[in-house]
Write an enzyme that holds these catalytic residues in place. Structure first.
Site, PDB file in Angstrom:
ATOM      1  N   ASN A 178      15.060 -47.372  62.744  1.00 25.41           N
ATOM      2  CA  ASN A 178      14.065 -46.333  62.476  1.00 25.41           C
ATOM      3  C   ASN A 178      13.653 -45.750  63.824  1.00 25.41           C
ATOM      4  O   ASN A 178      12.923 -46.381  64.569  1.00 25.41           O
ATOM      5  CB  ASN A 178      12.870 -46.984  61.748  1.00 25.41           C
ATOM      6  N   TRP A 179      14.168 -44.549  64.099  1.00 18.29           N
ATOM      7  CA  TRP A 179      13.920 -43.962  65.424  1.00 18.29           C
ATOM      8  C   TRP A 179      12.530 -43.353  65.541  1.00 18.29           C
ATOM      9  O   TRP A 179      12.143 -42.891  66.614  1.00 18.29           O
ATOM     10  CB  TRP A 179      14.991 -42.913  65.745  1.00 18.29           C
ATOM     11  N   LYS A 180      11.829 -43.275  64.408  1.00 15.86           N
ATOM     12  CA  LYS A 180      10.471 -42.702  64.380  1.00 15.86           C
ATOM     13  C   LYS A 180      10.475 -41.316  65.032  1.00 15.86           C
ATOM     14  O   LYS A 180      11.465 -40.597  64.910  1.00 15.86           O
ATOM     15  CB  LYS A 180       9.478 -43.674  65.028  1.00 15.86           C
ATOM     16  N   HIS A 234       6.446 -46.496  54.963  1.00 21.12           N
ATOM     17  CA  HIS A 234       6.300 -47.221  56.234  1.00 21.12           C
ATOM     18  C   HIS A 234       4.810 -47.354  56.540  1.00 21.12           C
ATOM     19  O   HIS A 234       4.014 -46.464  56.236  1.00 21.12           O
ATOM     20  CB  HIS A 234       7.023 -46.460  57.354  1.00 21.12           C
ATOM     21  N   GLU A 281       3.168 -46.916  59.090  1.00 24.22           N
ATOM     22  CA  GLU A 281       2.591 -45.810  59.858  1.00 24.22           C
ATOM     23  C   GLU A 281       2.226 -44.651  58.932  1.00 24.22           C
ATOM     24  O   GLU A 281       1.218 -43.969  59.138  1.00 24.22           O
ATOM     25  CB  GLU A 281       3.564 -45.375  60.968  1.00 24.22           C
ATOM     26  N   GLU A 332       7.391 -55.720  56.492  1.00 23.08           N
ATOM     27  CA  GLU A 332       7.017 -55.429  57.878  1.00 23.08           C
ATOM     28  C   GLU A 332       5.541 -55.756  58.094  1.00 23.08           C
ATOM     29  O   GLU A 332       4.669 -54.930  57.793  1.00 23.08           O
ATOM     30  CB  GLU A 332       7.246 -53.953  58.175  1.00 23.08           C
ATOM     31  N   GLY A 364       5.924 -52.980  66.757  1.00 25.90           N
ATOM     32  CA  GLY A 364       5.735 -52.383  68.077  1.00 25.90           C
ATOM     33  C   GLY A 364       4.838 -53.185  68.999  1.00 25.90           C
ATOM     34  O   GLY A 364       4.424 -52.716  70.055  1.00 25.90           O
ATOM     35  N   SER A 409       9.207 -55.922  65.620  1.00 28.73           N
ATOM     36  CA  SER A 409       9.655 -56.476  66.896  1.00 28.73           C
ATOM     37  C   SER A 409      10.934 -57.318  66.782  1.00 28.73           C
ATOM     38  O   SER A 409      11.045 -58.359  67.426  1.00 28.73           O
ATOM     39  CB  SER A 409       8.527 -57.271  67.561  1.00 28.73           C
ATOM     40  N   GLY A 438      12.617 -50.812  64.997  1.00 26.67           N
ATOM     41  CA  GLY A 438      12.039 -49.621  65.631  1.00 26.67           C
ATOM     42  C   GLY A 438      12.475 -49.536  67.085  1.00 26.67           C
ATOM     43  O   GLY A 438      13.566 -49.069  67.417  1.00 26.67           O
ATOM     44  N   GLY A 439      11.629 -50.033  67.977  1.00 29.32           N
ATOM     45  CA  GLY A 439      11.838 -49.906  69.420  1.00 29.32           C
ATOM     46  C   GLY A 439      13.235 -50.270  69.891  1.00 29.32           C
ATOM     47  O   GLY A 439      13.859 -49.522  70.664  1.00 29.32           O
TER      48      GLY A 439
HETATM   49  P1  PGA Z   1       9.433 -52.275  65.930  1.00 28.76           P
HETATM   50  O1  PGA Z   1       9.218 -51.320  64.636  1.00 28.76           O
HETATM   51  O2  PGA Z   1      10.816 -52.837  65.814  1.00 28.76           O
HETATM   52  O3  PGA Z   1       9.287 -51.338  67.102  1.00 28.76           O
HETATM   53  O4  PGA Z   1       8.383 -53.315  65.874  1.00 28.76           O
HETATM   54  C1  PGA Z   1       9.651 -51.739  63.383  1.00 28.76           C
HETATM   55  C2  PGA Z   1       9.341 -50.679  62.358  1.00 28.76           C
HETATM   56  O5  PGA Z   1       8.281 -50.045  62.408  1.00 28.76           O
HETATM   57  O6  PGA Z   1      10.166 -50.429  61.448  1.00 28.76           O
END
Ligand code: PGA
Length: 255
Positions: free
Chosen positions: A12-14, A99, A101, A171, A177, A217, A238-239
């Protein structure tokens, strides 16, 4: 690793990567994971980069395209939204829904997420439905209650056949993150709990087939341990998905 369900690892590149950066990333990723057959690999760039990334992976045998969100409506006066038909033009196969977010910043509710999931499935795409508790909820002993509410609400009204096409992503919000990963036991417990709810909502057989990804993470150095848990069937990253080498290492370390 001998898993009951095929692993699905999605990046997920956000809201990161310009078109040029997205292309560079996916080109490198293609080379890195060329030989991987054991994992369904999904990349979810921002909307603006979908077309370019789609062209780049057109002939790829193992990388599929995902979107980070979609409207529940098919067309019309919804400024700033994108509909399923537009995603399909770029051969998008998966759509991340709910998600944390979006639950937090766009106030997406379980009811809205379930509407979106039905729309996505109705168009023969595959939703990745995210659930997860906050730190306060976990510390307040509310984890199970929150997960049950989110799972039941976000997947409400789906048939067993539709559930077969759906991935759930667990999640924990406190792990996204932050560099804090759930312990393998915490992840396994939550995944088993979610599978139990799916068995009650649908049936044992359906629940057994659903893939449940862990997100929060995930890094190359913890991927193997997390994926070796019985009910962990992949990762939503994500990251560490923003760099081809680290995303590829997560995939390779999970096999
Ligand atoms: P992260 O994000 O790997 O940066 O913790 C995961 C996500 O939000 O899908």
């Amino acid at each position: 690793m001998n898993k009951e369900r095929k692993l699905i690892i999605a990046g997920n590149w956000k809201m990161n990567k310009t078109v040029a950066e997205a292309l560079a990333l996916v080109k490198n990723l293609k080379l890195e994971v060329e030989k991987v057959k054991e994992v369904d690999i999904v990349v979810c760039p921002p909307f603006a980069a979908l077309e370019s990334v789609s062209k780049e992976i057109l002939e790829s045998k193992n990388i599929r395209l995902g979107a980070q969100n979609v409207s529940e409506n098919n067309f019309g006066a919804y400024t700033g939204e994108i509909c399923i038909g537009m995603l399909k033009e770029f051969s998008v196969r998966y759509v991340i829904l709910g998600h944390s977010e979006r639950r937090q910043y766009q106030k997406e509710s379980d009811a809205l997420i379930s509407k979106k999931a039905k729309a996505v499935l109705g168009a023969s795409l595959k939703p990745i439905v995210c659930v997860g508790e906050t730190l306060a909820e976990r510390e307040g002993g509310l984890m199970e209650k929150v997960l049950e509410t989110q799972v039941r609400g976000s997947l409400a009204g789906l048939t067993s056949e539709q559930m077969n096409e759906t991935t759930v992503a667990y999640e924990p919000v406190w792990a996204i993150g932050t560099g804090k990963t759930a312990t393998t036991q915490q992840a396994q417990d939550a995944h088993a709990f979610i599978r139990g709810i799916l068995a009650k909502m649908f049936d044992e057989n359906t629940a057994r087939k659903v893939r449940i990804q862990y997100g929060g993470s995930v890094k190359p150095n913890n991927a193997h341990e997390l994926m070796s848990q019985q009910d962990v069937d992949g990762a939503l990253v994500g990251g560490a998905a923003l760099e081809a080498r680290s995303f590829a290492d997560i995939i390779k370390n999970s096999i």
